[in-house]
Design a protein around this motif. Structure first.
Motif, PDB file in Angstrom:
ATOM      1  N   SER A   1     -19.041  -5.472 -19.621  1.00 51.13           N
ATOM      2  CA  SER A   1     -20.537  -5.787 -19.162  1.00 51.13           C
ATOM      3  C   SER A   1     -21.196  -4.443 -18.546  1.00 51.13           C
ATOM      4  CB  SER A   1     -20.808  -6.952 -18.165  1.00 51.13           C
ATOM      5  OG  SER A   1     -20.116  -6.382 -16.832  1.00 51.13           O
ATOM      6  N   TRP A   2     -20.478  -3.473 -18.048  1.00 54.43           N
ATOM      7  CA  TRP A   2     -20.862  -2.193 -17.552  1.00 54.43           C
ATOM      8  C   TRP A   2     -21.754  -1.456 -18.279  1.00 54.43           C
ATOM      9  CZ3 TRP A   2     -20.239   2.956 -18.511  1.00 54.43           C
ATOM     10  CH2 TRP A   2     -20.662   3.813 -17.581  1.00 54.43           C
ATOM     11  N   PRO A   3     -21.427  -1.065 -19.695  1.00 57.00           N
ATOM     12  CA  PRO A   3     -22.534  -0.330 -20.626  1.00 57.00           C
ATOM     13  C   PRO A   3     -23.804  -0.903 -20.574  1.00 57.00           C
ATOM     14  CG  PRO A   3     -20.339  -0.608 -21.731  1.00 57.00           C
ATOM     15  CD  PRO A   3     -20.293  -1.390 -20.830  1.00 57.00           C
ATOM     16  N   PHE A   4     -24.080  -2.187 -20.369  1.00 55.87           N
ATOM     17  CA  PHE A   4     -25.239  -2.935 -20.395  1.00 55.87           C
ATOM     18  C   PHE A   4     -25.785  -2.996 -19.050  1.00 55.87           C
ATOM     19  CE2 PHE A   4     -22.331  -4.817 -23.621  1.00 55.87           C
ATOM     20  CZ  PHE A   4     -23.236  -4.656 -24.803  1.00 55.87           C
ATOM     21  N   ASP A   5     -24.942  -2.976 -18.225  1.00 52.13           N
ATOM     22  CA  ASP A   5     -25.443  -2.896 -16.884  1.00 52.13           C
ATOM     23  C   ASP A   5     -26.414  -1.526 -16.581  1.00 52.13           C
ATOM     24  OD1 ASP A   5     -26.187  -3.197 -13.805  1.00 52.13           O
ATOM     25  OD2 ASP A   5     -24.191  -2.160 -13.375  1.00 52.13           O
ATOM     26  N   LYS A   6     -25.739  -0.397 -17.201  1.00 51.88           N
ATOM     27  CA  LYS A   6     -26.069   0.725 -17.048  1.00 51.88           C
ATOM     28  C   LYS A   6     -27.263   1.219 -18.104  1.00 51.88           C
ATOM     29  CE  LYS A   6     -23.732   1.739 -13.447  1.00 51.88           C
ATOM     30  NZ  LYS A   6     -24.176   1.699 -12.008  1.00 51.88           N
ATOM     31  N   GLU A   7     -27.260   0.299 -18.992  1.00 46.61           N
ATOM     32  CA  GLU A   7     -28.406   0.387 -20.152  1.00 46.61           C
ATOM     33  C   GLU A   7     -28.038   1.632 -20.980  1.00 46.61           C
ATOM     34  OE1 GLU A   7     -32.318  -0.215 -19.210  1.00 46.61           O
ATOM     35  OE2 GLU A   7     -32.008  -1.741 -17.647  1.00 46.61           O
ATOM     36  N   ILE A   8     -26.859   1.863 -21.424  1.00 52.67           N
ATOM     37  CA  ILE A   8     -26.331   2.938 -22.200  1.00 52.67           C
ATOM     38  C   ILE A   8     -26.982   2.675 -23.517  1.00 52.67           C
ATOM     39  CG2 ILE A   8     -24.207   3.976 -23.020  1.00 52.67           C
ATOM     40  CD1 ILE A   8     -22.752   3.521 -20.399  1.00 52.67           C
ATOM     41  N   PHE A   9     -27.093   1.626 -24.084  1.00 47.87           N
ATOM     42  CA  PHE A   9     -27.392   1.568 -25.375  1.00 47.87           C
ATOM     43  C   PHE A   9     -29.012   1.551 -25.452  1.00 47.87           C
ATOM     44  CE2 PHE A   9     -23.515  -0.892 -25.138  1.00 47.87           C
ATOM     45  CZ  PHE A   9     -22.647   0.020 -25.871  1.00 47.87           C
ATOM     46  N   SER A  10     -29.689   2.705 -25.863  1.00 50.40           N
ATOM     47  CA  SER A  10     -30.910   2.950 -25.937  1.00 50.40           C
ATOM     48  C   SER A  10     -31.772   1.959 -26.961  1.00 50.40           C
ATOM     49  CB  SER A  10     -31.332   4.292 -26.130  1.00 50.40           C
ATOM     50  OG  SER A  10     -30.872   4.802 -27.391  1.00 50.40           O
ATOM     51  N   ALA A  11     -30.931   1.404 -27.780  1.00 50.70           N
ATOM     52  CA  ALA A  11     -31.737   0.669 -29.112  1.00 50.70           C
ATOM     53  C   ALA A  11     -31.903  -0.734 -28.189  1.00 50.70           C
ATOM     54  CB  ALA A  11     -30.582   0.450 -30.052  1.00 50.70           C
TER      55      ALA A  11
END
Length: 239
Positions: A191-201
């Motif tokens: 869940s961490w990458p989505f918390d940091k909104e890493i995926f700009s798409a």
């Protein structure tokens, strides 16, 4: 018979009478039996992987349907986060209840006490203490200090047993309760990458929803650990 003065029962007549401590012990034993029955049920999510995955899929689908109608359920203090608090605190309580019935410092006690503290820590991390208004600071401090004190006591009990635990690491890691805890941890990490909104798409709303769904599934798995088998062939471990 002498009764403790704090145990009282109200009767329909409005009069009060003392309650025998053995009544409370009987009630506690019934509660323990109910929890054991829940843990031993063949479709308990702690025993049946199919049941656990079915619950996770159902929660994911229901969450998506609700989110499409109202995206606020995935925001801070939304319905998904409130459900996470409830699952983590329930898991904490149930692990604590199991630890209390085990000999200290048996392996079973260490497993359930450790997972009780872990779920408490996750709940503390997720909880928004702003909800307490003017009491935010004292409540947060008390919760933090309680967690630190309990972790300190746990580590004091754990340290003398580290060598024994490490020598049986393969058997311990194969326990259902540990395997599920590690699986739940992976969901939190995912869940961490989505918390940091890493995926700009992905838009903000989609990132928040995926994060919260991964986290609530992590909480479901951690709750399942409180129902999972933790028994090991250990002369000091009786679960």
């Amino acid at each position: 018979m002498v009764y403790l003065p704090l145990f009282w029962r109200e009767h329909a007549s409005g009069l009060v009478a003392p309650v025998c401590p053995t009544d409370l012990q009987h009630s506690n034993s019934i509660n323990a039996m109910n929890l054991n029955a829940l843990r031993e049920h063949p479709y308990s999510p702690g025993r049946s992987l199919a049941a656990l995955i079915s619950i996770m899929l159902a929660v994911t689908v229901i969450s998506f349907i609700l989110w499409k109608n109202d995206s606020l359920i995935a925001e801070e203090d939304g319905a998904l986060e409130l459900a996470q608090y409830a699952l983590l605190l329930l898991a904490c309580f149930m692990h604590g209840e199991r630890a209390c019935h085990l000999k200290m410092p048996s392996l079973g006690f260490l497993i359930h006490a450790g997972l009780a503290l872990l779920t408490y820590s996750f709940a503390y991390r997720e909880f928004d203490f702003d909800l307490f208004g003017t009491l935010e600071m004292p409540v947060e401090r008390i919760s933090k200090l309680a967690g630190i004190a309990l972790w300190g006591m746990f580590l004091i009990i754990l340290m003398p047993r580290i060598k024994h635990i490490f020598s049986r690491r393969s058997s311990i890691l194969a326990l259902p309760v540990i395997a599920l805890a590690l699986w739940g941890g992976l969901f939190y990490i995912a869940s961490w990458p989505f918390d940091k909104e890493i995926f700009s798409a992905l838009s903000h709303d989609y990132s928040r929803f995926i994060e919260e769904v991964l986290e609530i599934n992590a909480c479901i798995i951690l709750f399942a650990t409180s129902l999972a088998d933790s028994s090991l062939q250990d002369p000091e471990n009786k679960v």
